[in-house]
Every structure is written in C-alpha cells, then in structure tokens.
Design an enzyme around this catalytic site. Structure first.
Site, PDB file in Angstrom:
ATOM      1  N   CYS A  79       0.802  -1.217   0.000  1.00  0.00           N
ATOM      2  CA  CYS A  79       0.000   0.000   0.000  1.00  0.00           C
ATOM      3  C   CYS A  79       0.844   1.281   0.000  1.00  0.00           C
ATOM      4  O   CYS A  79       1.413   1.619  -1.021  1.00  0.00           O
ATOM      5  CB  CYS A  79      -1.001  -0.046   1.158  1.00  0.00           C
ATOM      6  N   ARG A 132     -12.109   6.987  -1.362  1.00  0.00           N
ATOM      7  CA  ARG A 132     -11.101   5.970  -1.062  1.00  0.00           C
ATOM      8  C   ARG A 132     -11.587   4.633  -1.593  1.00  0.00           C
ATOM      9  O   ARG A 132     -12.793   4.366  -1.630  1.00  0.00           O
ATOM     10  CB  ARG A 132     -10.892   5.851   0.452  1.00  0.00           C
ATOM     11  N   HIS A 144      -3.515  -5.403   2.135  1.00  0.00           N
ATOM     12  CA  HIS A 144      -3.095  -5.429   3.537  1.00  0.00           C
ATOM     13  C   HIS A 144      -3.571  -6.722   4.134  1.00  0.00           C
ATOM     14  O   HIS A 144      -4.075  -7.591   3.474  1.00  0.00           O
ATOM     15  CB  HIS A 144      -3.810  -4.317   4.302  1.00  0.00           C
TER      16      HIS A 144
HETATM   17  N1  GLN Z   1      -1.888   6.866   2.226  1.00  0.00           N
HETATM   18  C1  GLN Z   1      -2.043   6.041   1.080  1.00  0.00           C
HETATM   19  C2  GLN Z   1      -3.406   6.165   0.416  1.00  0.00           C
HETATM   20  O1  GLN Z   1      -4.371   6.530   1.037  1.00  0.00           O
HETATM   21  C3  GLN Z   1      -1.740   4.619   1.454  1.00  0.00           C
HETATM   22  C4  GLN Z   1      -2.695   4.075   2.473  1.00  0.00           C
HETATM   23  C5  GLN Z   1      -2.324   2.761   3.046  1.00  0.00           C
HETATM   24  O2  GLN Z   1      -1.142   2.398   3.150  1.00  0.00           O
HETATM   25  N2  GLN Z   1      -3.350   2.038   3.446  1.00  0.00           N
HETATM   26  O3  GLN Z   1      -3.538   5.877  -0.747  1.00  0.00           O
END
Ligand code: GLN
Length: 243
Positions: free
Chosen positions: A95, A128, A191
């Site tokens: 990520c 998101r 993840h």
């Molecule tokens: N901050 C990054 C995003 O929002 C990665 C997030 C994460 O590692 N879950 O895309």
C-alpha cells in the site's frame, strides 16, 4: 553454518497499518519451519541501512502524513535500495510502501516523491477504494486474497501486475489490475496482513531470496490445509465462481 535470510523491516514505527508486522512473523516462521534461520532487522529513519546485509525488505503501509515524513529520507537510501532491487533483492511493499516504490504520489497536500525503483506513479482520487479483494495471477497457484484501503490510484504502465482483480478495486479501480511484479519486487495494495492469508505469496518471496543467496531454494511443502481452506472460503464469498 545454518542457512538463512536477513529480513529488513523499513520504518515499522511509521509504516505499520493494519498489522503489516504479521508479514514479518509469517516470513520468519515459514523459514524456521524449514530449518532456515531468520534474522529480522528493524530500521528507523535515523538508522543507516546496509543493503548488502539484507536478503528481503519489507516496506509497509502508512497514512499520507507518514508517507510524507518517510519520503524525505528516501533520497538518502535510493541509490543503495535501487542497486539491491536491480541485483534481484526480494522486496514486499504494501500500500503506502507500494506507492513509494514509484516515481511519486500526488496528493492534495502536495507531491510525495518516491524511490523510482519501479516505473509507476500514483495520484490521489476520491472516494477511497476500500474493499475485500480477490485476485488471480499467473505466477501463483491459488488466488490471492486481502483487504485494500487507499486514496491513491496507481498506474504501472507496461509493468507486469501481481494479478487481475476478480473482486475489489486494485491499482486504480479502472484497469482491472492489482499490484506489480518487477524483478523480485512484489508491490500490492493488499493489507491484511497479506502473507499469513497467502502462504503461496510468502513462499514466492522466500524462494526468490533463497535463490539469489544460495543459487537454489528448497522449500519443503508445509501443511497449509487451514490457510487453503480459508482462502477458498474468501474466494467463494466474494468472487463466487469468478476466480
Ligand atoms: N496513504 C495512502 C493512500 O491513502 C496509502 C494508504 C495505506 O497504506 N493504506 O492511498
């Protein structure tokens, strides 16, 4: 002397979302169960990293704020990290760590400069992308399952993806691809932690690292009945007969 691998965990105090540390535990145990040694070295931003000592590197996920802090340090390690990757060093980047492998991650707060280890880039989007995920890839015997939560949309150009999305969003929610495979680097939005759920991905990384170090990798099969059953149940629940 017993054979083994040295695993470098980069900046676990900052890049540590959703139990990324579980990936380290999984690498360690699956080595030890085969009679190999596993050394884990954790590095904070002030530490000097000697990549010559490392066989496998983990770069975990982080918030935009944490990525911004880490990115300032990346300039110092870029040359050595790049030499490690080009020499076939194994890397798992999850990520936020995956985004940092690329050239940049553009956010509303500004540009986060990446390592440019892999030819890819990321742009923030809305909303998101949050979902369970199921992907299949030609290098893996079972589907890969996990959880994603990212604002960034990543574009990998001509690079090979880790797999094709059967359920979830993947790199950008548009092209049906998830993650990247470049030399012995695995970059992914999954993840979870990824490796305990996907022992075949764990063994893929261990094999690459052992081959580089010893010229061959003999990993005895382990009893993964429970992991395989859990994987099948997730695939069935989210992707139905689609994977
Ligand atoms: N901050 C990054 C995003 O929002 C990665 C997030 C994460 O590692 N879950 O895309």
């Amino acid at each position: 002397m017993k054979k083994g691998l040295t695993i470098g965990h980069l900046y676990p105090d900052l890049l540590n979302l959703y139990g990324d540390r579980g990936n380290i535990q999984c690498l360690r145990k699956r080595l030890e169960w085969r009679g190999y040694e596993a050394d884990v070295l954790e590095f904070t931003l002030d530490d000097k990293i000697d990549f010559n000592r490392l066989d496998l590197v983990l770069l975990g996920g982080g918030s935009d704020r944490e990525q911004m802090i880490v990115c300032k340090k990346l300039r110092d390690i870029r040359k050595d990290f790049s030499a490690f990757v080009e020499d076939g060093g194994a890397v798992l980047a999850v990520c936020g760590g995956y985004q940092l492998l690329g050239h940049y991650y553009d956010t509303q707060e500004g540009r986060i400069e990446g390592l440019s280890l892999v030819d890819l880039y990321t742009e923030q989007g809305s909303p998101r992308l949050i979902s369970n995920e199921v992907i299949i890839g030609p290098d893996f015997s079972m589907p890969i399952v996990g959880f994603e939560n990212h604002g960034g949309r990543t574009f990998i150009g001509e690079n090979r993806p880790l797999g094709q999305v059967k359920f979830g969003f993947g790199n950008n929610g548009q092209d049906g691809q998830e993650g990247v495979l470049y030399r012995n680097v695995v970059g992914t939005y999954l993840h979870g932690p990824l490796l305990p759920k996907n022992p075949h991905v764990c063994d893929y990384l261990l094999s690459r690292a052992l081959e580089r170090k010893y010229g061959e990798a003999s990993l005895e099969p382990l009893d993964d009945t429970q992991e395989e059953e859990a994987n099948r149940s997730i695939v069935k629940r989210f992707a139905g007969g689609n994977a």
